[in-house]
Write a protein that holds these residues in place. Structure first.
Motif, PDB file in Angstrom:
ATOM      1  N   ASP A  90      -5.669   1.343   6.958  1.00 16.74           N
ATOM      2  CA  ASP A  90      -5.851   0.504   5.764  1.00 16.74           C
ATOM      3  C   ASP A  90      -6.452   1.308   4.607  1.00 16.74           C
ATOM      4  O   ASP A  90      -6.026   1.174   3.461  1.00 16.74           O
ATOM      5  CB  ASP A  90      -6.754  -0.696   6.091  1.00 16.74           C
ATOM      6  CG  ASP A  90      -6.079  -1.674   7.055  1.00 16.74           C
ATOM      7  OD1 ASP A  90      -4.844  -1.573   7.248  1.00 16.74           O
ATOM      8  OD2 ASP A  90      -6.786  -2.530   7.620  1.00 16.74           O
ATOM      9  N   ALA A  91      -7.438   2.131   4.924  1.00 18.89           N
ATOM     10  CA  ALA A  91      -8.070   2.945   3.874  1.00 18.89           C
ATOM     11  C   ALA A  91      -7.082   3.962   3.308  1.00 18.89           C
ATOM     12  O   ALA A  91      -7.069   4.240   2.100  1.00 18.89           O
ATOM     13  CB  ALA A  91      -9.307   3.647   4.433  1.00 18.89           C
ATOM     14  N   GLU A  95      -7.894   5.559  -0.427  1.00 20.53           N
ATOM     15  CA  GLU A  95      -9.333   5.843  -0.491  1.00 20.53           C
ATOM     16  C   GLU A  95      -9.710   7.247  -0.019  1.00 20.53           C
ATOM     17  O   GLU A  95     -10.840   7.688  -0.203  1.00 20.53           O
ATOM     18  CB  GLU A  95     -10.106   4.810   0.342  1.00 20.53           C
ATOM     19  CG  GLU A  95     -10.123   3.439  -0.287  1.00 20.53           C
ATOM     20  CD  GLU A  95     -11.020   2.480   0.477  1.00 20.53           C
ATOM     21  OE1 GLU A  95     -12.000   2.926   1.109  1.00 20.53           O
ATOM     22  OE2 GLU A  95     -10.723   1.269   0.443  1.00 20.53           O
ATOM     23  N   ALA A 114      -3.802   3.504   3.140  1.00 15.21           N
ATOM     24  CA  ALA A 114      -2.841   2.741   2.328  1.00 15.21           C
ATOM     25  C   ALA A 114      -3.450   2.355   0.979  1.00 15.21           C
ATOM     26  O   ALA A 114      -2.738   2.235  -0.019  1.00 15.21           O
ATOM     27  CB  ALA A 114      -2.384   1.501   3.092  1.00 15.21           C
ATOM     28  N   ARG A 115      -4.768   2.189   0.943  1.00 13.70           N
ATOM     29  CA  ARG A 115      -5.434   1.873  -0.325  1.00 13.70           C
ATOM     30  C   ARG A 115      -5.737   3.121  -1.143  1.00 13.70           C
ATOM     31  O   ARG A 115      -6.308   3.022  -2.238  1.00 13.70           O
ATOM     32  CB  ARG A 115      -6.746   1.126  -0.049  1.00 13.70           C
ATOM     33  CG  ARG A 115      -6.574  -0.308   0.467  1.00 13.70           C
ATOM     34  CD  ARG A 115      -7.892  -1.079   0.425  1.00 13.70           C
ATOM     35  NE  ARG A 115      -8.938  -0.443   1.236  1.00 13.70           N
ATOM     36  CZ  ARG A 115      -9.232  -0.799   2.498  1.00 13.70           C
ATOM     37  NH1 ARG A 115      -8.583  -1.788   3.088  1.00 13.70           N
ATOM     38  NH2 ARG A 115     -10.187  -0.179   3.161  1.00 13.70           N
ATOM     39  N   GLY A 141       0.807  -1.215   0.000  1.00  7.45           N
ATOM     40  CA  GLY A 141       0.000   0.000   0.000  1.00  7.45           C
ATOM     41  C   GLY A 141       0.841   1.266   0.000  1.00  7.45           C
ATOM     42  O   GLY A 141       2.065   1.222   0.038  1.00  7.45           O
ATOM     43  N   LYS A 142       0.152   2.377  -0.042  1.00  5.80           N
ATOM     44  CA  LYS A 142       0.843   3.667  -0.007  1.00  5.80           C
ATOM     45  C   LYS A 142       1.371   3.927   1.400  1.00  5.80           C
ATOM     46  O   LYS A 142       0.671   3.669   2.387  1.00  5.80           O
ATOM     47  CB  LYS A 142      -0.138   4.782  -0.376  1.00  5.80           C
ATOM     48  CG  LYS A 142      -0.644   4.724  -1.819  1.00  5.80           C
ATOM     49  CD  LYS A 142      -1.719   5.790  -2.041  1.00  5.80           C
ATOM     50  CE  LYS A 142      -2.530   5.506  -3.295  1.00  5.80           C
ATOM     51  NZ  LYS A 142      -2.035   6.181  -4.495  1.00  5.80           N
ATOM     52  N   SER A 180      -6.087  12.874   3.684  1.00  8.57           N
ATOM     53  CA  SER A 180      -5.030  11.983   4.184  1.00  8.57           C
ATOM     54  C   SER A 180      -4.050  12.782   5.021  1.00  8.57           C
ATOM     55  O   SER A 180      -3.617  12.344   6.094  1.00  8.57           O
ATOM     56  CB  SER A 180      -4.212  11.391   3.024  1.00  8.57           C
ATOM     57  OG  SER A 180      -5.015  10.660   2.169  1.00  8.57           O
TER      58      SER A 180
END
Lengths: 320, 320
Positions: A268-269, A274, A271-272, A2-3, A280
């Motif tokens: 998690d969101a 979203e 890293a995806r 992920g990011k 962010s």
């Protein structure tokens, strides 16, 4: 894979840094003309060259210098902000009539200020035109959270599917742009009532101003409209700890739903990818201030801290 | 008229910014040689020209280029950090023997690390020599406070009269430099025990990492020793809320006394310039994060926020 947090900040703060790469910085800067106003020794924004070409600049008060790469509003040095704003509004109105810019189709009927040196208001302009001129825009973002022995949980909204910009992405609990003459704190209180249906009486004394994030963004397709527009931004940041019984509810049609997410779910969101990019950044700032992101758990900690607070090379607002 | 918050930050972050004044930046930079190590494409510090002249550089492994204004440790590209550190220690030892630098009289017997690109440790050197090489130094600072309905109160120490640096000035509750291989959190726990006699068992889980401040400082007479030395710094920042019954006590001879001050008393002492410069900066950061300093009560808010987090133009530490 992920990011990372630094990846997320780089997506938002994506205008090159002079000290990192002079060639990339200069090459990027060459895509723009400096927006100036006669009487002020400052660059107030960067206008994309293709915008300079297409914009129907009324010749009586705009001076385009292709050599110096400047676009100057040539009003008398002692003109009033009202007079300058009137001419800029007239010019934008011409561009709307000619229908040459996608971003101008999203008329907001809100005005954004342009600040000069020493915290002086120079003029203001319709919000949707601001990225064409590349001026600094100002907003206020608030993270609403609950905290118990299990840790933090965050009230995270999903943007409406039909929003002009960043549809369906995750957002900060409350966020909004600051119009001319609006103060940051009053802006966040207003937005909290409008967007999250939070009652003014209970939140006004509980909202805590905790800093700001600043970044220099070049818009991509997710923002809607022309890409490559320069959009430096200041987002004043607020925290609001809510009692578990208080539940934010969409108060306008900008938000689809609010969900209460754990730290892990938010990470998690993130890293995806979203979250809307600047949201962010606000969450990462929260994680830093509350000890969730530490020098020992993120190898990019120091770069993150500085890039959350980029020093913008424009005159900035003063709200005293 | 007392010092403003921005005045206090400017005193600490007093190396000119390129974007503010290119002439002043270049003129200042001309006072220094870049400190480099063979095999690394980075400036690791800035050495004052007068230091370059007086330092007894062993010719077998130092290369001085007066044209390029560089001082390079000419070790093989695959040398170990231990080997580089040994040569630097040898060189510093020569300078101590020659007794050419005041700052070397304050031997600390602690080593400070020099980081390279990608979070790689290049070498370390005796702490008191670090400002001669102008390397980035790292520390950890903690604000201990109590909070009740009347608001915040802060445990503020006064430095001992006989301290080498900044004698008798006010300080942050706990503060210390980070030696090679030390992690920020362990550093602040150790210092809290040593300097303020706080018991590890009760504080370890209560200390909250809340960010860092970064600045580029040029030393003046208050720091002791040579003036004009470049000292860029990273200070990892921690908050610790204490119960009213917990009272910090001087645990070594560095602190004279601790007093519990109100916000107003701290603000007055800041305005009178009574705090050690980098401690002012840490307190201002606390005031920002806790809503005591806001966009509406300080006209320099945005400049303050960026300058608390200056982007340092050197490779920086990574502690993961």
């Amino acid at each position: 894979m992920g990011k990372t947090n630094l990846d997320l900040i780089r997506e938002c703060d994506n205008f090159p840094y002079h000290e990192d790469n002079r060639a990339a910085y200069t090459e990027t800067l060459n895509n723009y003309h400096a927006f100036r106003v006669n009487g002020f020794d400052a660059t107030l924004g960067y206008i994309l060259n293709s915008v300079v070409e297409k914009f129907p600049w009324p010749k009586s008060y705009w001076v385009i210098d292709s050599g110096a790469k400047t676009v100057t509003l040539n009003t008398p040095a002692d003109a009033t902000p009202e007079y300058r704003s009137k001419l800029v509004a007239e010019s934008i109105s011409e561009a709307v009539k000619a229908d040459v810019f996608e971003v101008l189709r999203g008329w907001r009927n809100e005005n954004y200020p342009v600040w000069g040196p020493g915290g002086q208001l120079i003029l203001d302009m319709e919000r949707c035109a601001s990225p064409l001129f590349g001026i600094v825009s100002y907003g206020a973002h608030m993270t609403c959270y609950v905290q118990d022995e299990a840790g933090f949980k965050f009230w995270i909204p999903r943007r409406a599917k039909n929003k002009q910009t960043y549809p369906s992405m995750l957002d900060n609990t409350v966020a909004g742009g600051m119009c001319t003459n609006e103060k940051p704190f009053e802006c966040i209180v207003r937005e909290a009532m409008e967007e999250a249906s939070l009652p003014e009486s209970s939140i006004r004394s509980a909202i805590r101003p905790v800093g700001c994030v600043t970044y220099s963004h070049i818009r991509d397709a997710r923002a809607g409209g022309e890409t490559g527009l320069s959009q430096p931004e200041v987002e004043y940041v607020y925290d609001l700890k809510l009692e578990p019984k208080v539940i934010p509810k969409p108060g306008d049609n900008e938000v689809e739903e609010f969900n209460l997410l754990t730290v892990q779910e938010v990470q998690d969101a993130l890293a995806r990818g979203e979250f809307k990019p600047n949201c962010s950044v606000v969450i990462i700032d929260f994680f830093v201030r509350h000890g969730l992101l530490t020098p020992e758990n993120d190898p990019d900690y120091l770069d993150i801290l500085s890039r959350l607070h980029r020093r913008l090379e424009y005159p900035l607002a003063s709200h005293c």
